[in-house]
Design an enzyme around this catalytic site. Structure first.
Site, PDB file in Angstrom:
ATOM      1  N   LYS A  10      54.114  32.066   7.579  1.00 27.64           N
ATOM      2  CA  LYS A  10      52.970  32.859   7.129  1.00 27.64           C
ATOM      3  C   LYS A  10      52.711  32.600   5.658  1.00 27.64           C
ATOM      4  CE  LYS A  10      52.164  37.687   6.490  1.00 27.64           C
ATOM      5  NZ  LYS A  10      52.383  39.037   6.977  1.00 27.64           N
ATOM      6  N   SER A  26      38.865  22.163  11.423  1.00 33.98           N
ATOM      7  CA  SER A  26      40.237  22.474  11.047  1.00 33.98           C
ATOM      8  C   SER A  26      40.359  23.126   9.676  1.00 33.98           C
ATOM      9  CB  SER A  26      41.137  21.246  11.122  1.00 33.98           C
ATOM     10  OG  SER A  26      40.772  20.312  10.133  1.00 33.98           O
ATOM     11  N   THR A  58      42.713  27.398  14.591  1.00 34.44           N
ATOM     12  CA  THR A  58      42.343  26.007  14.370  1.00 34.44           C
ATOM     13  C   THR A  58      43.625  25.226  14.133  1.00 34.44           C
ATOM     14  OG1 THR A  58      40.825  24.526  13.167  1.00 34.44           O
ATOM     15  CG2 THR A  58      41.946  26.225  11.868  1.00 34.44           C
ATOM     16  N   TYR A  59      43.496  23.948  13.810  1.00 32.69           N
ATOM     17  CA  TYR A  59      44.691  23.169  13.510  1.00 32.69           C
ATOM     18  C   TYR A  59      44.742  22.857  12.016  1.00 32.69           C
ATOM     19  CZ  TYR A  59      41.655  19.032  13.466  1.00 32.69           C
ATOM     20  OH  TYR A  59      40.662  18.133  13.182  1.00 32.69           O
ATOM     21  N   GLY A  72      34.209  22.386   9.464  1.00 28.45           N
ATOM     22  CA  GLY A  72      33.510  22.468  10.736  1.00 28.45           C
ATOM     23  C   GLY A  72      33.097  23.890  11.054  1.00 28.45           C
ATOM     24  N   GLY A  73      33.192  24.260  12.316  1.00 29.30           N
ATOM     25  CA  GLY A  73      32.803  25.603  12.747  1.00 29.30           C
ATOM     26  C   GLY A  73      33.568  26.705  12.029  1.00 29.30           C
ATOM     27  N   ALA A  74      34.816  26.435  11.675  1.00 32.12           N
ATOM     28  CA  ALA A  74      35.635  27.433  10.967  1.00 32.12           C
ATOM     29  C   ALA A  74      35.023  27.820   9.632  1.00 32.12           C
ATOM     30  CB  ALA A  74      37.047  26.892  10.760  1.00 32.12           C
TER      31      ALA A  74
END
Length: 120
Positions: A10, A26, A58-59, A72-74
């Site tokens: 974390k 990502s 995501t990665y 991207g979408g994130a």
């Protein structure tokens, strides 16, 4: 044998340094931070906003020190300066000692919050 999904890593209060919706996707995280808590390139991570309601998966991929960038979408869920929590989990049939660090505004470790032991 029963497998549980347990917290393994974390990054607490990371700051988003950029959000780029034109990239394929990502989260880019400073390689030093990924190494510190054991997140690997390509590993699934959860990204949770601290100050609003966004939560994504995501990665991760390694970048330069201090970087936490959403792509991207994130990138549509976060803005530069947002505080986020980045978490990774492992499947295990045994206790895991999660590596947890608290970060400052520059994404530097200010406190290691890793517990000394896990009660199993």
């Amino acid at each position: 044998m029963r497998l549980s999904q347990l917290l393994k890593a974390k990054l607490h209060h990371a700051r988003v340094t950029y959000a780029n919706p034109e990239y394929v996707g990502s989260i880019e995280i400073g390689a030093d931070l990924m190494d510190r808590v054991g997140i690997q390139d390509g590993e699934l991570v959860h990204v949770w906003a601290v100050d609003h309601e966004s939560r994504i998966q995501t990665y991760a991929f390694a970048g330069p020190p201090g970087v936490v960038g959403l792509n991207g979408g994130a990138a549509h869920f976060f803005q530069t300066g947002d505080r986020v929590i980045i978490a990774a989990f492992d499947l295990s049939d045994a206790p895991i000692l999660p590596k947890i660090v608290l970060l400052d505004e520059e994404n530097r470790v200010v406190r290691d919050m890793t517990p000394f032991s896990v009660v199993g």
